[in-house]
Design a protein around this motif. Structure first.
Motif, PDB file in Angstrom:
ATOM      1  N   SER A  80       6.865  -2.759  12.006  1.00  0.00           N
ATOM      2  CA  SER A  80       8.182  -2.150  11.915  1.00  0.00           C
ATOM      3  C   SER A  80       9.200  -3.106  11.313  1.00  0.00           C
ATOM      4  N   LYS A  81      10.190  -2.507  10.676  1.00  0.00           N
ATOM      5  CA  LYS A  81      11.259  -3.272  10.038  1.00  0.00           C
ATOM      6  C   LYS A  81      12.037  -4.099  11.055  1.00  0.00           C
ATOM      7  N   LEU A  82      12.285  -3.523  12.224  1.00  0.00           N
ATOM      8  CA  LEU A  82      13.110  -4.227  13.207  1.00  0.00           C
ATOM      9  C   LEU A  82      12.436  -5.504  13.685  1.00  0.00           C
ATOM     10  N   LYS A  83      11.111  -5.470  13.910  1.00  0.00           N
ATOM     11  CA  LYS A  83      10.417  -6.683  14.329  1.00  0.00           C
ATOM     12  C   LYS A  83      10.420  -7.719  13.215  1.00  0.00           C
ATOM     13  N   THR A  84      10.247  -7.256  11.982  1.00  0.00           N
ATOM     14  CA  THR A  84      10.243  -8.174  10.847  1.00  0.00           C
ATOM     15  C   THR A  84      11.599  -8.843  10.682  1.00  0.00           C
ATOM     16  N   MET A  85      12.684  -8.061  10.777  1.00  0.00           N
ATOM     17  CA  MET A  85      14.024  -8.623  10.631  1.00  0.00           C
ATOM     18  C   MET A  85      14.322  -9.635  11.729  1.00  0.00           C
ATOM     19  N   THR A  86      13.981  -9.281  12.969  1.00  0.00           N
ATOM     20  CA  THR A  86      14.255 -10.174  14.091  1.00  0.00           C
ATOM     21  C   THR A  86      13.439 -11.452  13.977  1.00  0.00           C
ATOM     22  N   PHE A  87      12.143 -11.292  13.680  1.00  0.00           N
ATOM     23  CA  PHE A  87      11.274 -12.465  13.539  1.00  0.00           C
ATOM     24  C   PHE A  87      11.741 -13.378  12.417  1.00  0.00           C
ATOM     25  N   TYR A  88      12.066 -12.803  11.260  1.00  0.00           N
ATOM     26  CA  TYR A  88      12.435 -13.629  10.107  1.00  0.00           C
ATOM     27  C   TYR A  88      13.705 -14.434  10.382  1.00  0.00           C
ATOM     28  N   SER A  89      14.723 -13.773  10.978  1.00  0.00           N
ATOM     29  CA  SER A  89      15.969 -14.489  11.251  1.00  0.00           C
ATOM     30  C   SER A  89      15.758 -15.561  12.311  1.00  0.00           C
ATOM     31  N   LEU A  90      14.897 -15.291  13.288  1.00  0.00           N
ATOM     32  CA  LEU A  90      14.589 -16.288  14.307  1.00  0.00           C
ATOM     33  C   LEU A  90      13.876 -17.496  13.688  1.00  0.00           C
ATOM     34  N   GLN A  91      12.875 -17.194  12.872  1.00  0.00           N
ATOM     35  CA  GLN A  91      12.099 -18.286  12.263  1.00  0.00           C
ATOM     36  C   GLN A  91      12.955 -19.118  11.319  1.00  0.00           C
TER      37      GLN A  91
END
Length: 326
Positions: A80-91
């Motif tokens: 999902s887009k939401l997991k990708t967005m959250t993960f990318y900004s965290l990383q």
């Protein structure tokens, strides 16, 4: 016995994270609050321990990003887009803070290899975990991101689930809808959908309306729409688009015959659907950045008592709502 930040927080009726920020001279904190915290810390004899160092890089060298996968959601960690967005900004925030990240996906009851090997100094938890999942993390500062369950003692950074669904439901009420149903997924490994249901209930009760909530297992194909219902508030966009597809297949038009709102704002991701769903969208990028800053700046904070940081968002109107037929 040493005095903890939680004891200071309890004495002042403040959150532990506020106390931690005051003790670290966090810039965006009211001066009077900082002064109260410092005064109380001095009264109680609080002393920083050696683990509470001044530089984030001295505290955490390597952080784990662990995705727990429920049986019905295996291999979907980045679906999902939401997991990708959250993960990318965290990383990316970890990278900015000079912290190395290790990523691992594991089954619900599996112990992550990076935990077994003790190769990480802190852990970010994603997905549907259980109390048993967290037993292996004892001694490792950890923070749940987005999803969480009660009674585990783990701190979390989450979306404003209750208020977000309350805003979405109030949007329908302002349009003139009075018979609004709530549809949510029945899941034991997350509090998300219960919180969103509570937001719907608040909006309905505050406006003198009778609520009607329905929870169904993931994967169930048959969905019953309450008779006379003119609008539906769905616990997630995946539910909303599934319901919309079913209604359109039955010959109903959205929003002419029935209005729908969702939660997550994944309209750009649903390219196969001609009708986009109006939805409350949390700031997923901010969630990732905030999670990284909290855990990496003060990992000991996550050992001193459970706290919740809520990330707000806004309602996005994609044309799936309208006033009910007269």
């Amino acid at each position: 016995m040493s005095v903890s930040q939680k004891q200071i927080a309890d004495a002042l009726n403040l959150s532990t994270i506020t106390v931690s920020r005051a003790l670290r001279d966090y810039p965006h904190l009211a001066a009077d609050t900082r002064e109260r915290v410092l005064q109380k810390a001095n009264e109680l004899g609080y002393r920083k321990n050696r683990a509470q160092l001044s530089s984030p890089s001295e505290k955490v060298k390597r952080a784990g990003i662990i995705f727990f996968e429920a049986p019905d959601q295996a291999h979907m960690s980045f679906a999902s887009k939401l997991k990708t967005m959250t993960f990318y900004s965290l990383q990316q925030e970890c990278k900015r803070m000079k912290v190395e990240t290790l990523i691992e996906t594991v089954d619900l009851e599996e112990t992550p290899q990076i935990v077994q090997n003790r190769t990480i100094d802190a852990a970010f938890i994603f997905g549907r975990y259980s109390p048993h999942s967290l037993t292996s993390l004892a001694g490792i500062p950890s923070l749940a991101v987005s999803s969480y369950i009660d009674g585990t003692g783990i701190s979390r950074v989450i979306a404003d689930n209750q208020n977000g669904m309350k805003l979405a439901t109030e949007h329908l009420i302002r349009l003139g809808h009075r018979k609004i149903a709530f549809l949510g997924y029945k899941e034991s490994h997350t509090r998300l959908f219960v919180e969103r249901s509570n937001g719907y209930l608040l909006a309905m009760h505050e406006n003198g309306l009778t609520p009607e909530s329905h929870f169904i297992p993931r994967g169930q194909k048959d969905i019953r729409i309450p008779e006379g219902c003119t609008a539906i508030a769905c616990s997630s966009d995946s539910m909303a688009y599934f319901v919309a597809h079913r209604l359109q297949a039955a010959g109903m038009s959205i929003p002419e015959d029935i209005s729908i709102v969702g939660f997550d704002n994944l309209a750009d991701e649903m390219i196969s659907h001609s009708q986009k769903i109006s939805s409350y969208g949390p700031n997923w990028e901010q969630m990732g950045r905030s999670a990284a800053r909290i855990l990496l700046s003060d990992p000991e904070l996550c050992h001193q008592g459970e706290f919740t940081l809520t990330i707000s968002g806004k309602l996005y109107d994609h044309g799936s709502t309208a006033s009910p037929k007269s």
